[in-house]
Write a protein that holds these residues in place. Structure first.
Motif, PDB file in Angstrom:
ATOM      1  N   LEU A 138      37.366  40.782  43.520  1.00 25.29           N
ATOM      2  CA  LEU A 138      38.015  41.716  44.440  1.00 25.29           C
ATOM      3  C   LEU A 138      37.032  42.828  44.777  1.00 25.29           C
ATOM      4  O   LEU A 138      36.511  43.490  43.887  1.00 25.29           O
ATOM      5  N   LYS A 198      34.356  33.645  39.267  1.00 33.96           N
ATOM      6  CA  LYS A 198      34.594  32.788  40.414  1.00 33.96           C
ATOM      7  C   LYS A 198      35.262  33.510  41.574  1.00 33.96           C
ATOM      8  O   LYS A 198      35.133  33.104  42.728  1.00 33.96           O
ATOM      9  N   LYS A 199      36.007  34.591  41.259  1.00 35.71           N
ATOM     10  CA  LYS A 199      36.722  35.301  42.310  1.00 35.71           C
ATOM     11  C   LYS A 199      36.620  36.795  42.057  1.00 35.71           C
ATOM     12  O   LYS A 199      36.952  37.266  40.968  1.00 35.71           O
ATOM     13  N   ALA A 225      30.686  32.645  44.388  1.00 31.07           N
ATOM     14  CA  ALA A 225      31.989  33.297  44.216  1.00 31.07           C
ATOM     15  C   ALA A 225      32.743  33.380  45.533  1.00 31.07           C
ATOM     16  O   ALA A 225      32.156  33.483  46.620  1.00 31.07           O
ATOM     17  N   SER A 226      34.060  33.371  45.426  1.00 26.01           N
ATOM     18  CA  SER A 226      34.908  33.725  46.555  1.00 26.01           C
ATOM     19  C   SER A 226      35.303  35.192  46.402  1.00 26.01           C
ATOM     20  O   SER A 226      35.225  35.762  45.312  1.00 26.01           O
ATOM     21  N   VAL A 227      35.714  35.788  47.513  1.00 25.67           N
ATOM     22  CA  VAL A 227      35.924  37.232  47.547  1.00 25.67           C
ATOM     23  C   VAL A 227      37.274  37.550  48.170  1.00 25.67           C
ATOM     24  O   VAL A 227      37.679  36.933  49.161  1.00 25.67           O
ATOM     25  N   VAL A 228      37.955  38.524  47.575  1.00 23.50           N
ATOM     26  CA  VAL A 228      39.113  39.153  48.206  1.00 23.50           C
ATOM     27  C   VAL A 228      38.688  40.561  48.597  1.00 23.50           C
ATOM     28  O   VAL A 228      38.254  41.340  47.740  1.00 23.50           O
ATOM     29  N   VAL A 231      42.097  37.792  40.106  1.00 20.18           N
ATOM     30  CA  VAL A 231      40.632  37.768  40.190  1.00 20.18           C
ATOM     31  C   VAL A 231      39.997  37.895  38.808  1.00 20.18           C
ATOM     32  O   VAL A 231      40.663  38.228  37.830  1.00 20.18           O
ATOM     33  N   ASP A 232      38.687  37.612  38.774  1.00 22.86           N
ATOM     34  CA  ASP A 232      37.924  37.715  37.529  1.00 22.86           C
ATOM     35  C   ASP A 232      37.235  39.060  37.374  1.00 22.86           C
ATOM     36  O   ASP A 232      36.880  39.446  36.263  1.00 22.86           O
ATOM     37  N   ARG A 261      35.712  31.316  51.932  1.00 25.99           N
ATOM     38  CA  ARG A 261      35.250  32.037  50.746  1.00 25.99           C
ATOM     39  C   ARG A 261      35.731  33.485  50.709  1.00 25.99           C
ATOM     40  O   ARG A 261      35.412  34.217  49.775  1.00 25.99           O
ATOM     41  N   MET A 262      36.487  33.912  51.718  1.00 26.33           N
ATOM     42  CA  MET A 262      36.946  35.300  51.749  1.00 26.33           C
ATOM     43  C   MET A 262      38.380  35.396  52.231  1.00 26.33           C
ATOM     44  O   MET A 262      38.756  34.775  53.222  1.00 26.33           O
ATOM     45  N   GLU A 263      39.156  36.202  51.516  1.00 28.60           N
ATOM     46  CA  GLU A 263      40.484  36.595  51.961  1.00 28.60           C
ATOM     47  C   GLU A 263      40.444  38.088  52.259  1.00 28.60           C
ATOM     48  O   GLU A 263      40.003  38.876  51.428  1.00 28.60           O
TER      49      GLU A 263
END
Length: 332
Positions: free
Chosen positions: A5, A2-3, A27-30, A72-73, A51-53
């Protein structure tokens, strides 16, 4: 997952991968990026904010990396110093980022039990003779020829050691030369395209016989996502799209596609240690994971890339004068 990096996510290949995740996953993204000259936050301007940091920082910063990895995953590790010419003039940043930075990432994913995919290059294998029918495979011995490729080889070996010694859940991919949107104008294809746009004759190292196995960055992104989702832990996958072209043909293709005479370029002195030929055998990726490239026509991919640079001069113009001034000092 889901997340995720993405290190180096404001760089060329990393930014394209972020865009690919936005289009093909939920998915969201760092994004962690140092924003050196090759990183550009503008490459992520149209990524949805929810959706992004974006985190401005270095992968060598152990405290920062540990904090981000804990949340994160998975980690997809693109961040690297990656230009051969720069590694010849000042190797130290390549050691700091490619070796120490990768070590820092490995220790964080080890601590938190997070899945890692490490992005590498076919340049770790050295080069092939121009008339050699062979291609690089996962069993080709490492034989790097520049500080850049040597540090990338070192980072690969660190990942392999952490998998074996500590059980880190990691995979590696070694990819051939990428082309496409958001690539810094110091690189071969965008440099020639932007020269033509500005009415400057393109420049070709030596005779231009050096062969690269070109792949559109969208295809690289789809391959990385496939490996992240289905790849066997501890395995290395080579990514390529059967795109072998010598530099002379590429520069002439660019000129023709941009309406210029095929021979409207100048030869300049060759780069020290310039590898002759790269070629990728992506059989494992294709047969075991069922991946296929979308851009099987190099000229079509090149035309799409040209169109992007024509339409996005505001993105690359700030880089251009500084880059050309640097090359002018060394006669290239």
């Amino acid at each position: 997952m889901k997340k995720i990096l993405v290190t180096g996510g404001a760089g060329f290949i990393g930014a394209n991968f972020v865009h690919h995740l936005m289009a093909h996953t939920d998915a969201s993204v760092v994004v962690l990026d140092k924003l050196t000259y090759a990183g550009n936050e503008a490459s992520l301007a149209d990524v949805p904010a929810d959706r992004m940091e974006f985190v401005h920082g270095a992968i060598e910063d152990a405290e920062l990396v540990d904090r981000l990895v804990a949340g994160v995953d998975a980690v997809v590790h693109f961040a690297a110093e990656s230009h051969n010419d720069n590694s010849l003039s000042n190797p130290r940043p390549f050691l700091d980022t490619n070796i120490v930075g990768t070590y820092t990432i490995l220790e964080a994913v080890r601590k938190h039990g997070v899945r890692l995919h490490h992005i590498s290059t076919d340049e770790v294998y050295g080069d092939l003779e121009l008339d050699d029918p062979a291609k690089f495979s996962e069993t080709t011995p490492y034989n790097p020829s520049s500080p850049y490729s040597a540090t990338k080889a070192g980072s690969d070996l660190l990942v392999r050691a952490w998998v074996r010694s500590f059980g880190v859940q990691a995979t590696i991919s070694n990819c051939s030369n990428n082309y496409g949107p958001y690539q810094h104008v110091e690189k071969f294809i965008p440099r020639q395209i932007t020269n033509v746009i500005r009415g400057v004759r393109p420049k070709l190292y030596g005779t231009g016989e050096n062969v690269r196995d070109w792949i559109h960055t969208d295809d690289h992104s789809s391959a990385v996502l496939r490996i992240l989702e289905r790849g066997e832990i501890g395995q290395t996958y080579l990514i390529g799209a059967n795109g072998e072209r010598n530099n002379k043909d590429v520069i002439e293709d660019i000129l023709v596609l941009m309406g210029q005479p095929r021979d409207a370029y100048d030869h300049v002195s060759d780069r020290p240690g310039h590898d002759l030929r790269y070629a990728i055998d992506a059989t494992r990726l294709r047969t075991e994971l069922g991946w296929e490239p979308a851009y099987t026509d190099f000229e079509a991919g090149l035309k799409a890339t040209i169109d992007w640079y024509v339409a996005n001069e505001a993105w690359w113009a700030p880089q251009k004068d500084e880059t050309e001034a640097k090359y002018a000092k060394v006669g290239r």
